[in-house]
Motif scaffolding. Structure first.
Motif: not given
Length: 208
Positions: A36, A50, A54, A121
């Motif tokens: 995330m 991320t 994500s 996300l």
């Protein structure tokens, strides 16, 4: 399946990998958390991965289904179109998607850099980049909003961007509307960079 892999390999890989990763992390909460986006950490030089990972996971089945249906309808078509226009079409499609995924979150990182509890996300930023790139080539195509309401693509684009701006300031639905907006804008910019003639082409669709 073979036809998809041969003609649109980038879209096929993205489609399959995103579905598999998302489904896997539904039951793997450790990996789900690791993937995330956490703007607080990213803005401090941590968890930079991320920005990419994500986009490989989704909140639930509904989130995944909506994004993958949109990608299915426009991602494969866009890659096929770009390949017809250029020998670099596969690379251009990959750039639109990956840069759309990463850069659409930059605004969120700055906006939420001091919010320790904020996470984000989903592949929506990248998918918006793909969708709006396709709209430049065919602005008068009809879209089925929520698969029901018919609307020309150019009108949908205007309403969508306006809604993103409004929702970013007013909505409390947990959706990263900034990523949608910046992803869409980036898709338009990259398409114009690759094909400057798409601007007069877009205008000509309305002037005849």
């Amino acid at each position: 399946m073979k036809e998809y892999l041969t003609q649109t390999p980038v879209a096929s890989i993205i489609f399959a990998f995103t579905i598999v990763t998302s489904i896997y992390t539904f039951s793997n909460h450790y990996l789900f958390g690791k993937f995330m986006l956490h703007p607080y950490s990213v803005s401090r030089g941590q968890r930079l991965h991320t920005l990419l990972t994500s986009g490989l996971i989704h909140r639930d089945w509904g989130h995944l289904l909506f994004n993958m249906l949109t990608f299915y309808f426009f991602g494969f078509s866009l890659e096929a179109l770009l390949v017809q226009l250029s020998s670099w079409g596969h690379v251009q499609f990959a750039m639109i998607y990956v840069l759309g995924l990463i850069l659409s979150d930059v605004g969120t990182v700055f906006k939420q850099k001091n919010n320790l509890s904020y996470y984000s996300l989903g592949a929506s930023g990248a998918i918006c980049a793909v969708l709006f790139s396709f709209i430049l080539f065919d602005p008068k195509m009809m879209l089925g909003i929520f698969f029901i309401i018919p609307m020309p693509a150019w009108l949908f684009g205007m309403l969508f961007l306006g809604y993103c701006v409004w929702a970013s300031k007013n909505a409390r639905d947990g959706i990263n509307h900034d990523a949608h907006f910046y992803g869409a804008i980036l898709g338009v910019i990259l398409t114009i960079v690759f094909y400057p003639w798409v601007i007069p082409h877009f205008i000509q669709q309305f002037t005849g």
